[in-house]
Scaffold this motif. Structure first.
Motif, PDB file in Angstrom:
ATOM      1  N   ASN A 101       0.825  -1.204   0.000  1.00 52.25           N
ATOM      2  CA  ASN A 101       0.000   0.000   0.000  1.00 52.25           C
ATOM      3  C   ASN A 101       0.860   1.256   0.000  1.00 52.25           C
ATOM      4  O   ASN A 101       1.920   1.306   0.622  1.00 52.25           O
ATOM      5  CB  ASN A 101      -0.912  -0.007   1.231  1.00 52.25           C
ATOM      6  CG  ASN A 101      -2.075   0.949   1.096  1.00 52.25           C
ATOM      7  OD1 ASN A 101      -2.824   0.902   0.135  1.00 52.25           O
ATOM      8  ND2 ASN A 101      -2.234   1.827   2.079  1.00 52.25           N
ATOM      9  N   LYS A 103       0.768   5.447   0.757  1.00 52.60           N
ATOM     10  CA  LYS A 103       0.003   6.472   1.462  1.00 52.60           C
ATOM     11  C   LYS A 103      -0.260   7.649   0.523  1.00 52.60           C
ATOM     12  O   LYS A 103       0.657   8.309   0.059  1.00 52.60           O
ATOM     13  CB  LYS A 103       0.776   6.932   2.702  1.00 52.60           C
ATOM     14  CG  LYS A 103       0.998   5.821   3.718  1.00 52.60           C
ATOM     15  CD  LYS A 103       1.887   6.271   4.858  1.00 52.60           C
ATOM     16  CE  LYS A 103       2.180   5.122   5.819  1.00 52.60           C
ATOM     17  NZ  LYS A 103       3.133   5.518   6.889  1.00 52.60           N
ATOM     18  N   GLN A 108      -6.502   5.782  -2.106  1.00 53.75           N
ATOM     19  CA  GLN A 108      -5.828   4.592  -1.605  1.00 53.75           C
ATOM     20  C   GLN A 108      -6.160   4.296  -0.151  1.00 53.75           C
ATOM     21  O   GLN A 108      -6.086   5.165   0.708  1.00 53.75           O
ATOM     22  CB  GLN A 108      -4.309   4.754  -1.755  1.00 53.75           C
ATOM     23  CG  GLN A 108      -3.513   3.502  -1.466  1.00 53.75           C
ATOM     24  CD  GLN A 108      -3.505   2.534  -2.638  1.00 53.75           C
ATOM     25  OE1 GLN A 108      -4.095   2.772  -3.668  1.00 53.75           O
ATOM     26  NE2 GLN A 108      -2.836   1.428  -2.471  1.00 53.75           N
ATOM     27  N   HIS A 109      -6.542   3.060   0.122  1.00 48.32           N
ATOM     28  CA  HIS A 109      -6.678   2.559   1.481  1.00 48.32           C
ATOM     29  C   HIS A 109      -6.533   1.050   1.400  1.00 48.32           C
ATOM     30  O   HIS A 109      -6.797   0.421   0.369  1.00 48.32           O
ATOM     31  CB  HIS A 109      -8.039   2.942   2.083  1.00 48.32           C
ATOM     32  CG  HIS A 109      -9.212   2.508   1.251  1.00 48.32           C
ATOM     33  ND1 HIS A 109      -9.703   1.210   1.251  1.00 48.32           N
ATOM     34  CD2 HIS A 109      -9.986   3.192   0.372  1.00 48.32           C
ATOM     35  CE1 HIS A 109     -10.732   1.117   0.428  1.00 48.32           C
ATOM     36  NE2 HIS A 109     -10.924   2.300  -0.122  1.00 48.32           N
ATOM     37  N   ASP A 121       3.063  -0.872   4.197  1.00 48.92           N
ATOM     38  CA  ASP A 121       2.745   0.513   3.858  1.00 48.92           C
ATOM     39  C   ASP A 121       4.012   1.253   3.474  1.00 48.92           C
ATOM     40  O   ASP A 121       5.049   1.117   4.134  1.00 48.92           O
ATOM     41  CB  ASP A 121       2.081   1.219   5.040  1.00 48.92           C
ATOM     42  CG  ASP A 121       0.697   0.671   5.339  1.00 48.92           C
ATOM     43  OD1 ASP A 121      -0.050   0.419   4.378  1.00 48.92           O
ATOM     44  OD2 ASP A 121       0.367   0.502   6.526  1.00 48.92           O
ATOM     45  N   ASP A 123       5.702   5.129   2.026  1.00 49.15           N
ATOM     46  CA  ASP A 123       5.596   6.551   1.720  1.00 49.15           C
ATOM     47  C   ASP A 123       6.188   6.863   0.356  1.00 49.15           C
ATOM     48  O   ASP A 123       5.824   7.861  -0.272  1.00 49.15           O
ATOM     49  CB  ASP A 123       6.330   7.386   2.777  1.00 49.15           C
ATOM     50  CG  ASP A 123       5.516   7.568   4.042  1.00 49.15           C
ATOM     51  OD1 ASP A 123       4.305   7.801   3.943  1.00 49.15           O
ATOM     52  OD2 ASP A 123       6.092   7.468   5.143  1.00 49.15           O
TER      53      ASP A 123
END
Length: 229
Positions: A101, A103, A108-109, A121, A123
């Motif tokens: 995923n 951010k 997006q979730h 997750d 960045d």
């Protein structure tokens, strides 16, 4: 009165960049540790905006289910749309379901079909994209937007330039992809000679889940699984 501006000085920028290195390193380390355990996987890409009632969502779900039936895991970008469909198909098939995923301020979730210990997750897009390339044994690309095209063309470029080993790149949905592919052939190749004819052999365009797994299985009957760099 005008508000006085205080642009960052060059030294402040350099200092911030130096501290960012540690965050980037942390994402690499966490990604390598988790992804090194997942085994052979196929990455599925496509639009975050695709709804469950859309034919391509349902096709992505069937593709993913078929992929795990063949013994592969599935990696997606971890979000909604085609990504959710890919993870859902893998989950319902009892296979490995990985979500990488990113951010973002919109769209997006995490979707609920990712294995809890295989949700990461990020960045930084470039760290996330490296994980896709390093740990994938193939790219399956359904209709998507600029992000999907970015991931598609980066994989072609890395294979074309010999930076990674060749793996199958499969575009799913002939109606969606045929215009782009025709432009590549007629404009890039025929008119301007900016690519070579053999580059087109890197890409397969199909319509069904059976065609996807046939291409994957045929390729890996002749090649061994390996990390790509």
């Amino acid at each position: 009165m005008t508000k006085e501006q205080h642009p960052k000085g060059w030294n402040e920028i350099k200092t911030n960049d130096s501290w960012a290195i540690f965050k980037i390193m942390g994402e690499f380390v966490n990604g390598f540790e988790k992804m090194s355990t997942v085994g052979p996987c196929i990455s599925i890409f496509g639009s975050a905006r695709t709804k469950p009632e859309d034919k391509y969502y349902q096709l992505a779900e069937r593709v993913a289910h078929k992929i795990v039936d063949e013994g592969y895991g599935v990696i997606t970008g971890g979000g909604p749309g085609i990504m959710e469909a890919g993870n859902k198909g893998a989950h319902l098939g009892g296979g490995t379901s990985v979500g990488l995923n990113i951010k973002l301020p919109f769209e997006q979730h995490d979707n609920p079909y990712i294995n809890p210990d295989k949700s990461l997750d990020f960045d930084y897009f470039f760290v996330r994209k490296l994980m896709f390339v390093k740990y994938s044994q193939g790219f399956v690309v359904l209709p998507g937007g600029f992000g999907t095209l970015d991931e598609l063309f980066e994989s072609i470029t890395l294979i074309q330039t010999g930076k990674i080993e060749q793996f199958p790149i499969i575009l799913v949905g002939k109606d969606y992809w045929k215009g782009l592919f025709e432009w590549i052939k007629s404009t890039m190749l025929a008119q301007h000679n900016t690519i070579s004819a053999k580059d087109l052999d890197l890409i397969h365009i199909v319509d069904t889940e059976d065609e996807v797994v046939d291409i994957l299985n045929e390729f890996y009957n002749q090649s061994n699984f390996s990390l790509n760099f």
